[in-house]
Design a protein around this motif. Structure first.
Motif, PDB file in Angstrom:
ATOM      1  N   LYS A  81       6.802 -31.229  53.532  1.00  0.00           N
ATOM      2  CA  LYS A  81       6.637 -31.669  52.000  1.00  0.00           C
ATOM      3  C   LYS A  81       6.602 -33.160  52.261  1.00  0.00           C
ATOM      4  N   TRP A  82       7.097 -34.021  53.124  1.00  0.00           N
ATOM      5  CA  TRP A  82       6.951 -35.311  53.213  1.00  0.00           C
ATOM      6  C   TRP A  82       5.547 -35.737  53.445  1.00  0.00           C
ATOM      7  N   LYS A  83       5.111 -34.955  54.485  1.00  0.00           N
ATOM      8  CA  LYS A  83       3.538 -35.174  54.944  1.00  0.00           C
ATOM      9  C   LYS A  83       2.593 -34.932  54.005  1.00  0.00           C
ATOM     10  N   ARG A  84       2.709 -33.951  52.832  1.00  0.00           N
ATOM     11  CA  ARG A  84       1.854 -33.624  51.818  1.00  0.00           C
ATOM     12  C   ARG A  84       1.774 -34.760  50.942  1.00  0.00           C
ATOM     13  N   GLY A  85       2.810 -35.541  50.851  1.00  0.00           N
ATOM     14  CA  GLY A  85       2.698 -36.501  49.462  1.00  0.00           C
ATOM     15  C   GLY A  85       3.085 -35.994  48.291  1.00  0.00           C
ATOM     16  N   ARG A 135       9.704 -41.700  43.767  1.00  0.00           N
ATOM     17  CA  ARG A 135      10.115 -42.699  44.842  1.00  0.00           C
ATOM     18  C   ARG A 135       9.925 -42.059  45.967  1.00  0.00           C
ATOM     19  N   GLU A 136       9.188 -42.773  46.878  1.00  0.00           N
ATOM     20  CA  GLU A 136       9.256 -42.139  48.354  1.00  0.00           C
ATOM     21  C   GLU A 136      10.006 -42.755  49.362  1.00  0.00           C
ATOM     22  N   TYR A 137      10.393 -42.077  50.222  1.00  0.00           N
ATOM     23  CA  TYR A 137      11.235 -42.213  51.466  1.00  0.00           C
ATOM     24  C   TYR A 137      10.786 -42.074  52.825  1.00  0.00           C
ATOM     25  N   ASN A 138      11.148 -43.109  53.717  1.00  0.00           N
ATOM     26  CA  ASN A 138      10.654 -43.087  54.832  1.00  0.00           C
ATOM     27  C   ASN A 138      11.326 -42.020  55.892  1.00  0.00           C
ATOM     28  N   ARG A 139      10.556 -41.684  56.810  1.00  0.00           N
ATOM     29  CA  ARG A 139      10.841 -40.565  57.763  1.00  0.00           C
ATOM     30  C   ARG A 139      10.443 -41.051  59.224  1.00  0.00           C
ATOM     31  N   CYS A 140      10.948 -40.578  60.219  1.00  0.00           N
ATOM     32  CA  CYS A 140      10.542 -41.022  61.649  1.00  0.00           C
ATOM     33  C   CYS A 140       9.235 -40.288  61.764  1.00  0.00           C
ATOM     34  N   ALA A 192      18.113 -44.031  59.150  1.00  0.00           N
ATOM     35  CA  ALA A 192      18.067 -44.999  60.447  1.00  0.00           C
ATOM     36  C   ALA A 192      16.741 -45.047  60.822  1.00  0.00           C
ATOM     37  N   ILE A 193      15.850 -45.399  60.051  1.00  0.00           N
ATOM     38  CA  ILE A 193      14.317 -45.924  60.470  1.00  0.00           C
ATOM     39  C   ILE A 193      14.252 -47.225  60.427  1.00  0.00           C
ATOM     40  N   TYR A 194      13.428 -47.898  61.711  1.00  0.00           N
ATOM     41  CA  TYR A 194      13.106 -49.167  61.668  1.00  0.00           C
ATOM     42  C   TYR A 194      11.751 -49.185  61.164  1.00  0.00           C
ATOM     43  N   ARG A 195      11.601 -49.925  59.953  1.00  0.00           N
ATOM     44  CA  ARG A 195      10.325 -49.986  59.284  1.00  0.00           C
ATOM     45  C   ARG A 195       9.254 -50.562  60.187  1.00  0.00           C
ATOM     46  N   GLU A 196       9.406 -51.505  60.982  1.00  0.00           N
ATOM     47  CA  GLU A 196       8.277 -52.240  61.836  1.00  0.00           C
ATOM     48  C   GLU A 196       7.773 -51.107  62.752  1.00  0.00           C
ATOM     49  N   PHE A 197       8.773 -50.129  63.109  1.00  0.00           N
ATOM     50  CA  PHE A 197       8.017 -49.265  64.257  1.00  0.00           C
ATOM     51  C   PHE A 197       7.761 -47.712  63.658  1.00  0.00           C
ATOM     52  N   GLY A 198       8.338 -47.515  62.486  1.00  0.00           N
ATOM     53  CA  GLY A 198       8.266 -46.133  61.748  1.00  0.00           C
ATOM     54  C   GLY A 198       9.115 -45.120  62.556  1.00  0.00           C
TER      55      GLY A 198
END
Length: 61
Positions: free
Chosen positions: A9-13, A19-24, A32-38
């Motif tokens: 679901k996250w990959k599909r967009g 609102r979008e959220y970060n995933r590893c 607990a995602i480091y934005r600089e590295f993803g």
């Protein structure tokens, strides 16, 4: 490990502007995602110890 359905679901967009959220990028963990590295903290530590992240080394003092 993240649920496969949530990762897909996250990959599909999103269909609408929401609102979008970060995933590893490696395992799909939503926290607990480091934005600089993803990467999540677990994958970050694993890859850093293997030497796969340039410029990152274990701290010692």
């Amino acid at each position: 490990m993240a649920k496969k359905a949530m990762v897909e679901k996250w990959k599909r967009g999103s269909k609408y502007k929401t609102r979008e959220y970060n995933r590893c990028e490696v395992c799909g963990r939503p926290r607990a995602i480091y934005r600089e590295f993803g990467l999540c903290r677990v994958c970050f530590r694993k890859m850093a110890l293997e030497g796969k992240l340039p410029g990152v080394k274990k701290a010692s003092w």
